[in-house]
Design a protein around this motif. Structure first.
Motif, mmCIF file in Angstrom:
data_model
loop_
_atom_site.group_PDB
_atom_site.id
_atom_site.type_symbol
_atom_site.label_atom_id
_atom_site.label_comp_id
_atom_site.label_asym_id
_atom_site.label_seq_id
_atom_site.Cartn_x
_atom_site.Cartn_y
_atom_site.Cartn_z
ATOM 1 N N GLY A 9 -11.734 19.426 49.540
ATOM 2 C CA GLY A 9 -10.544 20.103 49.063
ATOM 3 C C GLY A 9 -10.413 20.266 47.562
ATOM 4 N N GLU A 10 -11.445 19.907 46.798
ATOM 5 C CA GLU A 10 -11.368 20.084 45.351
ATOM 6 C C GLU A 10 -12.735 20.398 44.742
ATOM 7 N N TYR A 11 -12.700 20.784 43.496
ATOM 8 C CA TYR A 11 -13.919 21.073 42.745
ATOM 9 C C TYR A 11 -14.111 19.992 41.689
ATOM 10 N N LEU A 12 -15.353 19.718 41.383
ATOM 11 C CA LEU A 12 -15.713 18.930 40.208
ATOM 12 C C LEU A 12 -16.927 19.618 39.623
ATOM 13 N N MET A 13 -16.688 20.413 38.578
ATOM 14 C CA MET A 13 -17.809 21.090 37.930
ATOM 15 C C MET A 13 -18.272 20.238 36.756
ATOM 16 N N VAL A 14 -19.582 20.068 36.650
ATOM 17 C CA VAL A 14 -20.182 19.315 35.557
ATOM 18 C C VAL A 14 -21.237 20.198 34.902
ATOM 19 N N ALA A 15 -21.221 20.242 33.576
ATOM 20 C CA ALA A 15 -22.237 20.983 32.825
ATOM 21 C C ALA A 15 -22.983 20.005 31.938
ATOM 22 N N ALA A 16 -24.267 20.249 31.800
ATOM 23 C CA ALA A 16 -25.099 19.483 30.874
ATOM 24 C C ALA A 16 -25.777 20.462 29.928
ATOM 25 N N ALA A 17 -25.777 20.123 28.659
ATOM 26 C CA ALA A 17 -26.493 20.896 27.649
ATOM 27 C C ALA A 17 -27.642 20.032 27.158
ATOM 28 N N VAL A 18 -28.837 20.606 27.117
ATOM 29 C CA VAL A 18 -30.021 19.886 26.654
ATOM 30 C C VAL A 18 -30.515 20.547 25.379
ATOM 31 N N HIS A 19 -30.541 19.776 24.310
ATOM 32 C CA HIS A 19 -31.100 20.263 23.045
ATOM 33 C C HIS A 19 -32.558 19.842 23.041
ATOM 34 N N ALA A 20 -33.452 20.809 23.177
ATOM 35 C CA ALA A 20 -34.881 20.516 23.295
ATOM 36 C C ALA A 20 -35.688 21.371 22.338
ATOM 37 N N ARG A 21 -36.786 20.838 21.921
ATOM 38 C CA ARG A 21 -37.794 21.603 21.177
ATOM 39 C C ARG A 21 -38.841 21.999 22.209
ATOM 40 N N ILE A 22 -39.133 23.282 22.270
ATOM 41 C CA ILE A 22 -40.040 23.789 23.303
ATOM 42 C C ILE A 22 -41.090 24.692 22.684
ATOM 43 N N ASP A 23 -42.140 24.944 23.483
ATOM 44 C CA ASP A 23 -43.022 26.058 23.164
ATOM 45 C C ASP A 23 -42.896 27.017 24.338
ATOM 46 N N SER A 24 -43.768 27.967 24.445
ATOM 47 C CA SER A 24 -43.596 28.992 25.477
ATOM 48 C C SER A 24 -43.775 28.465 26.898
ATOM 49 N N THR A 25 -44.436 27.328 27.055
ATOM 50 C CA THR A 25 -44.726 26.855 28.411
ATOM 51 C C THR A 25 -44.191 25.475 28.760
ATOM 52 N N ARG A 26 -43.610 24.743 27.782
ATOM 53 C CA ARG A 26 -43.146 23.394 28.130
ATOM 54 C C ARG A 26 -42.164 22.848 27.103
ATOM 55 N N ILE A 27 -41.493 21.778 27.511
ATOM 56 C CA ILE A 27 -40.620 21.035 26.616
ATOM 57 C C ILE A 27 -41.504 20.116 25.773
ATOM 58 N N ARG A 28 -41.330 20.145 24.476
ATOM 59 C CA ARG A 28 -42.093 19.261 23.586
ATOM 60 C C ARG A 28 -41.308 17.982 23.306
ATOM 61 N N SER A 29 -39.984 18.074 23.185
ATOM 62 C CA SER A 29 -39.157 16.880 22.998
ATOM 63 C C SER A 29 -37.707 17.217 23.336
ATOM 64 N N VAL A 30 -36.975 16.206 23.748
ATOM 65 C CA VAL A 30 -35.539 16.347 23.985
ATOM 66 C C VAL A 30 -34.831 15.640 22.844
ATOM 67 N N GLU A 31 -34.017 16.386 22.131
ATOM 68 C CA GLU A 31 -33.329 15.868 20.951
ATOM 69 C C GLU A 31 -31.969 15.276 21.290
ATOM 70 N N GLY A 32 -31.392 15.666 22.423
ATOM 71 C CA GLY A 32 -30.084 15.146 22.807
ATOM 72 C C GLY A 32 -29.520 15.892 24.002
ATOM 73 N N MET A 33 -28.448 15.323 24.556
ATOM 74 C CA MET A 33 -27.753 15.944 25.683
ATOM 75 C C MET A 33 -26.254 15.856 25.463
ATOM 76 N N GLY A 34 -25.549 16.844 25.973
ATOM 77 C CA GLY A 34 -24.093 16.854 25.968
ATOM 78 C C GLY A 34 -23.607 17.142 27.371
ATOM 79 N N PHE A 35 -22.474 16.573 27.739
ATOM 80 C CA PHE A 35 -21.927 16.744 29.087
ATOM 81 C C PHE A 35 -20.452 17.110 29.008
ATOM 82 N N ALA A 36 -19.983 17.792 30.044
ATOM 83 C CA ALA A 36 -18.564 18.096 30.191
ATOM 84 C C ALA A 36 -18.276 18.217 31.677
ATOM 85 N N ALA A 37 -17.048 17.876 32.063
ATOM 86 C CA ALA A 37 -16.643 17.966 33.474
ATOM 87 C C ALA A 37 -15.218 18.488 33.545
ATOM 88 N N VAL A 38 -14.929 19.193 34.629
ATOM 89 C CA VAL A 38 -13.591 19.726 34.847
ATOM 90 C C VAL A 38 -13.342 19.822 36.353
#
Length: 116
Positions: A9-38
């Motif tokens: 009977g309710e919603y819980l939406m969660v978003a994650a943001a990933v700050h990553a350094r990438i090249d054209s084919t892969r993630i090279r490093s993850v610099e941080g994450m942010g989250f939010a929920a509503v």
């Protein structure tokens, strides 16, 4: 993004943001994450606001574009969605970008499971 479906009977939406350094084919490093929920139904406006909050929760602002899958914003044009984001917004174009979006999906699903 996780939780666009009604559950008990309710919603819980969660978003994650990933700050990553990438090249054209892969993630090279993850610099941080942010989250939010509503606990709000999934509208375009609610989804954009939730995503913007998650991006705002990153330890540092991203230097490059904010990237998402086209379906996350109900197939709206990137130009319209991009009005809500800085530095810029675009949809996935490379394998590295897709991998980063998948990492964000996994993080959002895990966070949602913890909140339920």
């Amino acid at each position: 993004m996780s939780g666009r479906h009604e559950e008990a009977g309710e919603y819980l939406m969660v978003a994650a943001a990933v700050h990553a350094r990438i090249d054209s084919t892969r993630i090279r490093s993850v610099e941080g994450m942010g989250f939010a929920a509503v606990r709000e139904g999934p509208t375009l406006e609610a989804t954009v606001a939730l995503t913007a909050e998650a991006v705002g929760g990153l330890p540092e602002p991203p230097e490059g574009p904010i990237v998402a899958e086209h379906g996350e914003f109900y197939e709206e044009p990137a130009e319209r969605v991009g009005l809500s984001f800085q530095p810029e917004f675009k949809y996935v174009e490379s394998i590295g970008e897709r991998e980063t979006v998948q990492a964000a999906h996994h993080a959002a699903y895990a966070a949602r499971d913890l909140l339920l």
